[in-house]
Design a protein around this motif. Structure first.
Motif, short mmCIF file in Angstrom:
data_model
loop_
_atom_site.label_atom_id
_atom_site.label_comp_id
_atom_site.label_asym_id
_atom_site.label_seq_id
_atom_site.Cartn_x
_atom_site.Cartn_y
_atom_site.Cartn_z
N ASP A 55 0.82 -1.23 0.00
CA ASP A 55 0.00 0.00 0.00
C ASP A 55 0.84 1.27 0.00
O ASP A 55 0.32 2.36 -0.14
CB ASP A 55 -1.00 0.01 1.17
CG ASP A 55 -0.32 -0.04 2.53
OD1 ASP A 55 0.82 -0.54 2.60
OD2 ASP A 55 -0.92 0.41 3.52
N SER A 80 -3.51 -2.67 -2.91
CA SER A 80 -4.37 -3.32 -1.91
C SER A 80 -4.50 -4.80 -2.20
O SER A 80 -4.33 -5.25 -3.35
CB SER A 80 -5.77 -2.68 -1.89
OG SER A 80 -6.54 -3.19 -2.96
N GLU A 119 0.06 -5.87 5.82
CA GLU A 119 -0.96 -4.89 6.21
C GLU A 119 -1.27 -3.95 5.04
O GLU A 119 -0.50 -3.06 4.72
CB GLU A 119 -0.50 -4.13 7.45
CG GLU A 119 -0.34 -5.08 8.63
CD GLU A 119 -0.30 -4.39 9.97
OE1 GLU A 119 -0.27 -3.15 10.02
OE2 GLU A 119 -0.31 -5.10 11.00
N PRO A 153 -4.85 -2.10 2.78
CA PRO A 153 -6.28 -1.83 2.88
C PRO A 153 -7.09 -2.97 2.26
O PRO A 153 -6.61 -3.66 1.37
CB PRO A 153 -6.48 -0.54 2.06
CG PRO A 153 -5.15 -0.14 1.54
CD PRO A 153 -4.14 -1.15 1.94
N GLY A 154 -8.31 -3.14 2.74
CA GLY A 154 -9.14 -4.23 2.23
C GLY A 154 -8.57 -5.56 2.72
O GLY A 154 -8.32 -5.75 3.90
N ASP A 186 -5.88 -8.34 3.55
CA ASP A 186 -4.45 -8.28 3.87
C ASP A 186 -3.68 -9.31 3.02
O ASP A 186 -4.27 -10.12 2.30
CB ASP A 186 -4.20 -8.44 5.37
CG ASP A 186 -4.47 -9.85 5.90
OD1 ASP A 186 -4.48 -10.81 5.11
OD2 ASP A 186 -4.66 -9.99 7.13
#
Length: 204
Positions: free
Chosen positions: A12, A38, A59, A61-62, A64
């Motif tokens: 990310d 993501s 880690e 978004p959305g 993992d």
């Protein structure tokens, strides 16, 4: 001339993606075919670009990186996934390998070692950061059940038992029972502390 290994990068942080991509493109046998920010984009992008090895941050978004690895293992079993993360936690390593990842290395791995790790997983071998492997074996398996993990995840922001119960669609009494078990297993005294210890160990 041998065909290049087609690599997908998922992280990310654009700067990290850019740096990794630039380093890997210096390798004559590696070709970075896609970069995504993501976990949700990994499967479709891997499919559309015919990627052979996916480098996944944990880690994002959305979805993992561990869930993305599990999805790849199910939907595109011929594609290898290599977790490349800042978070070198033994619990993450165990979960990643159980999810079907072929390797797990930390982000400060030297570029030539990372390139070698990509070649190894592409060839069907497993690559694991040796220090983490030792730590993971010493630490033992994740003691938490899926339900305990789910409830603890919702406690990370300090939510009350009633709010957590609402979020996970369980009664407050049931949530208290799960939390009580998790607090005992983590050797802590309250739900927020238990959630943080579990997160630190990579159990969530």
């Amino acid at each position: 001339m041998t065909e290049k290994i087609r690599v997908l990068l998922a992280d990310d942080q654009a700067l990290v993606r850019g740096a990794l991509s630039a380093l890997l493109r210096l390798e004559p046998d590696l070709d970075v075919v896609a970069e995504v920010g993501s976990g949700d984009e990994v499967l479709e992008t891997a499919r559309s670009t015919s990627a052979q090895v996916c480098l996944l941050d944990i880690e994002m978004p959305g979805m993992d990186g561990i869930d993305a690895a599990a999805q790849l293992a199910t939907e595109l079993p011929g594609v290898r996934s290599l977790i490349v993360t800042t978070f070198g936690r033994p619990g993450y390593l165990r979960r990643a390998l159980e999810a079907g990842a072929s390797g797990f290395v930390v982000k400060d791995t030297p570029a030539e070692e990372l390139a070698e790790a990509i070649r190894s997983v592409h060839a069907g071998r497993r690559v694991v950061d040796p220090a983490l492997a030792t730590e993971s074996l010493a630490g033992g398996p994740n003691p938490l059940t899926d339900r305990e993990r789910e409830v603890l995840r919702e406690c990370l922001d300090g939510a009350s038992v009633s709010v957590v119960a609402e979020r996970v669609h369980l009664s407050a009494g049931t949530v208290r029972n799960y939390l009580s078990a998790a607090i005992g297993k983590t050797g802590t005294t309250n739900r927020v502390e238990a959630a943080r210890v579990a997160q630190r160990n990579g159990w969530l």
